[in-house]
Design a protein around this motif. Structure first.
Motif, PDB file in Angstrom:
ATOM      1  N   THR A 105      36.852  33.688   4.638  1.00  0.00           N
ATOM      2  CA  THR A 105      35.643  33.616   3.820  1.00  0.00           C
ATOM      3  C   THR A 105      34.773  34.854   3.977  1.00  0.00           C
ATOM      4  OG1 THR A 105      34.555  32.249   5.497  1.00  0.00           O
ATOM      5  CG2 THR A 105      35.586  31.098   3.655  1.00  0.00           C
ATOM      6  N   GLU A 106      34.687  35.396   5.189  1.00  0.00           N
ATOM      7  CA  GLU A 106      33.915  36.631   5.371  1.00  0.00           C
ATOM      8  C   GLU A 106      34.540  37.789   4.581  1.00  0.00           C
ATOM      9  OE1 GLU A 106      33.471  37.576   9.518  1.00  0.00           O
ATOM     10  OE2 GLU A 106      32.321  35.746   9.915  1.00  0.00           O
ATOM     11  N   ARG A 107      35.863  37.922   4.683  1.00  0.00           N
ATOM     12  CA  ARG A 107      36.557  39.013   3.983  1.00  0.00           C
ATOM     13  C   ARG A 107      36.433  38.862   2.470  1.00  0.00           C
ATOM     14  NH1 ARG A 107      41.663  38.935   2.187  1.00  0.00           N
ATOM     15  NH2 ARG A 107      42.312  37.232   3.541  1.00  0.00           N
ATOM     16  N   LEU A 108      36.618  37.655   1.979  1.00  0.00           N
ATOM     17  CA  LEU A 108      36.571  37.450   0.524  1.00  0.00           C
ATOM     18  C   LEU A 108      35.146  37.469  -0.011  1.00  0.00           C
ATOM     19  CD1 LEU A 108      39.423  34.862  -0.051  1.00  0.00           C
ATOM     20  CD2 LEU A 108      39.497  37.362  -0.135  1.00  0.00           C
ATOM     21  N   ARG A 109      34.179  37.094   0.805  1.00  0.00           N
ATOM     22  CA  ARG A 109      32.775  37.209   0.377  1.00  0.00           C
ATOM     23  C   ARG A 109      32.453  38.679   0.108  1.00  0.00           C
ATOM     24  NH1 ARG A 109      30.242  34.248   3.979  1.00  0.00           N
ATOM     25  NH2 ARG A 109      29.979  32.504   2.555  1.00  0.00           N
ATOM     26  N   GLN A 110      32.900  39.565   1.007  1.00  0.00           N
ATOM     27  CA  GLN A 110      32.675  41.002   0.807  1.00  0.00           C
ATOM     28  C   GLN A 110      33.452  41.508  -0.400  1.00  0.00           C
ATOM     29  OE1 GLN A 110      33.768  42.858   4.486  1.00  0.00           O
ATOM     30  NE2 GLN A 110      31.851  42.320   5.488  1.00  0.00           N
ATOM     31  N   GLU A 111      34.722  41.110  -0.502  1.00  0.00           N
ATOM     32  CA  GLU A 111      35.564  41.579  -1.609  1.00  0.00           C
ATOM     33  C   GLU A 111      35.004  41.150  -2.964  1.00  0.00           C
ATOM     34  OE1 GLU A 111      40.158  40.919  -2.994  1.00  0.00           O
ATOM     35  OE2 GLU A 111      39.765  41.011  -0.840  1.00  0.00           O
ATOM     36  N   SER A 112      34.444  39.946  -3.020  1.00  0.00           N
ATOM     37  CA  SER A 112      33.902  39.429  -4.282  1.00  0.00           C
ATOM     38  C   SER A 112      32.468  39.878  -4.526  1.00  0.00           C
ATOM     39  CB  SER A 112      33.930  37.906  -4.273  1.00  0.00           C
ATOM     40  OG  SER A 112      32.967  37.406  -3.357  1.00  0.00           O
ATOM     41  N   ARG A 113      31.892  40.537  -3.541  1.00  0.00           N
ATOM     42  CA  ARG A 113      30.475  40.934  -3.575  1.00  0.00           C
ATOM     43  C   ARG A 113      29.560  39.712  -3.646  1.00  0.00           C
ATOM     44  NH1 ARG A 113      32.743  45.324  -6.885  1.00  0.00           N
ATOM     45  NH2 ARG A 113      32.685  47.177  -5.588  1.00  0.00           N
ATOM     46  N   ALA A 114      30.020  38.629  -3.013  1.00  0.00           N
ATOM     47  CA  ALA A 114      29.246  37.386  -2.903  1.00  0.00           C
ATOM     48  C   ALA A 114      28.729  36.898  -4.250  1.00  0.00           C
ATOM     49  CB  ALA A 114      28.107  37.542  -1.905  1.00  0.00           C
ATOM     50  N   LEU A 134      33.533  28.582  -5.587  1.00  0.00           N
ATOM     51  CA  LEU A 134      34.881  28.290  -5.087  1.00  0.00           C
ATOM     52  C   LEU A 134      34.877  27.976  -3.593  1.00  0.00           C
ATOM     53  CD1 LEU A 134      37.227  30.853  -6.872  1.00  0.00           C
ATOM     54  CD2 LEU A 134      37.148  28.378  -7.158  1.00  0.00           C
ATOM     55  N   ALA A 135      34.021  28.640  -2.862  1.00  0.00           N
ATOM     56  CA  ALA A 135      33.954  28.399  -1.422  1.00  0.00           C
ATOM     57  C   ALA A 135      33.372  27.026  -1.110  1.00  0.00           C
ATOM     58  CB  ALA A 135      33.126  29.491  -0.747  1.00  0.00           C
ATOM     59  N   ALA A 136      32.535  26.510  -2.002  1.00  0.00           N
ATOM     60  CA  ALA A 136      31.836  25.255  -1.735  1.00  0.00           C
ATOM     61  C   ALA A 136      32.494  24.026  -2.367  1.00  0.00           C
ATOM     62  CB  ALA A 136      30.396  25.360  -2.231  1.00  0.00           C
ATOM     63  N   THR A 137      33.266  24.211  -3.412  1.00  0.00           N
ATOM     64  CA  THR A 137      33.765  23.046  -4.142  1.00  0.00           C
ATOM     65  C   THR A 137      34.749  22.225  -3.315  1.00  0.00           C
ATOM     66  OG1 THR A 137      34.731  22.263  -6.211  1.00  0.00           O
ATOM     67  CG2 THR A 137      35.721  24.229  -5.256  1.00  0.00           C
ATOM     68  N   GLY A 138      34.691  20.934  -3.552  1.00  0.00           N
ATOM     69  CA  GLY A 138      35.662  20.025  -2.956  1.00  0.00           C
ATOM     70  C   GLY A 138      36.647  19.523  -4.001  1.00  0.00           C
ATOM     71  N   TRP A 165      40.928  37.857  -5.079  1.00  0.00           N
ATOM     72  CA  TRP A 165      40.153  37.138  -4.075  1.00  0.00           C
ATOM     73  C   TRP A 165      40.000  35.665  -4.446  1.00  0.00           C
ATOM     74  CZ3 TRP A 165      35.927  34.566  -5.635  1.00  0.00           C
ATOM     75  CH2 TRP A 165      35.237  35.028  -6.759  1.00  0.00           C
ATOM     76  N   ALA A 166      39.815  35.370  -5.745  1.00  0.00           N
ATOM     77  CA  ALA A 166      39.641  33.986  -6.194  1.00  0.00           C
ATOM     78  C   ALA A 166      40.935  33.196  -6.023  1.00  0.00           C
ATOM     79  CB  ALA A 166      39.177  33.955  -7.645  1.00  0.00           C
ATOM     80  N   ARG A 167      42.045  33.809  -6.393  1.00  0.00           N
ATOM     81  CA  ARG A 167      43.344  33.135  -6.234  1.00  0.00           C
ATOM     82  C   ARG A 167      43.629  32.873  -4.748  1.00  0.00           C
ATOM     83  NH1 ARG A 167      45.852  33.071 -11.110  1.00  0.00           N
ATOM     84  NH2 ARG A 167      45.301  34.717 -12.578  1.00  0.00           N
ATOM     85  N   GLU A 168      43.330  33.872  -3.916  1.00  0.00           N
ATOM     86  CA  GLU A 168      43.581  33.692  -2.487  1.00  0.00           C
ATOM     87  C   GLU A 168      42.715  32.570  -1.910  1.00  0.00           C
ATOM     88  OE1 GLU A 168      43.662  36.112   1.761  1.00  0.00           O
ATOM     89  OE2 GLU A 168      42.954  37.145  -0.031  1.00  0.00           O
TER      90      GLU A 168
END
Length: 191
Positions: free
Chosen positions: A9-18, A25-29, A46-49
């Motif tokens: 999540t840290e890596r993808l937050r940076q890659e996606s520019r938050a 996507l990070a929050a959905t259940g 990043w979204a697919r990953e």
């Protein structure tokens, strides 16, 4: 929070520019929402990953194909997160896919994580694939020593007597000898 999930999540937050899309996507259940990301056109990597990882660790097999593609990616952190999710997915196709990736000489530069995944899975495909991969790494001047060491250590961890021959051959390679000694010591039966 799982350490692998935190790193991802840290890596993808940076890659996606938050972006808001990342936060959603990070929050959905909603697994259907995550699965839709895997098949929708134009989704960033990043979204697919993120979607594949979250589905994989939840045991949703719709993530399988995306995770296998990520396991063979040129970016080691993507491979590591895919291996982590695949190990938790419990899909019966995983070991066969990891064995195919580990033994593919055209992609051997990316075989480290498939090798490690095979060890973690302890599947029937694991030992034969690791033996094959290690045999190929025993050629003079092979540049993939990290893969070779992972195979040696993995074969020791698996403790299967079928590995004895190739581990004995590994003793002749200075960069593998110490790991091979330890691996051989873990295999039960006559030396």
């Amino acid at each position: 929070m799982d350490e692998e999930l935190r790193l991802l999540t840290e890596r993808l937050r940076q890659e996606s520019r938050a972006t808001a899309a990342y936060e959603r996507l990070a929050a959905t259940g909603d697994h259907d929402e995550l699965a839709e990301v895997l098949i929708a056109a134009g989704q960033p990597l990043w979204a697919r990953e993120l979607a594949a990882f979250r589905l994989g660790v939840a045991g949703d097999r719709r993530a399988f194909e995306a995770l296998v593609l990520l396991l063979n990616h040129r970016d080691p952190p993507r491979c590591a997160s895919a291996a982590h999710a695949l190990a938790r997915l419990h899909d019966p196709r995983t070991a066969r896919a990891a064995a195919a990736l580990a033994t593919n000489e055209l992609r051997v530069a990316y075989a480290l994580h498939p090798v490690r995944l095979l060890v973690e899975l302890r599947a029937p495909e694991s030992v034969p694939a690791l033996i094959t991969t290690l045999e190929r790494r025993l050629r003079p001047h092979d540049p993939y020593r990290r893969v070779a060491v992972a195979c040696v250590e993995g074969l020791g961890s698996l403790g299967d007597a079928r590995a004895r021959r190739v581990l004995n051959e590994a003793l002749a390679h200075p960069t593998l000898a110490e790991a091979a000694v330890h691996a051989l010591a873990r295999i039960p039966g006559p030396r």
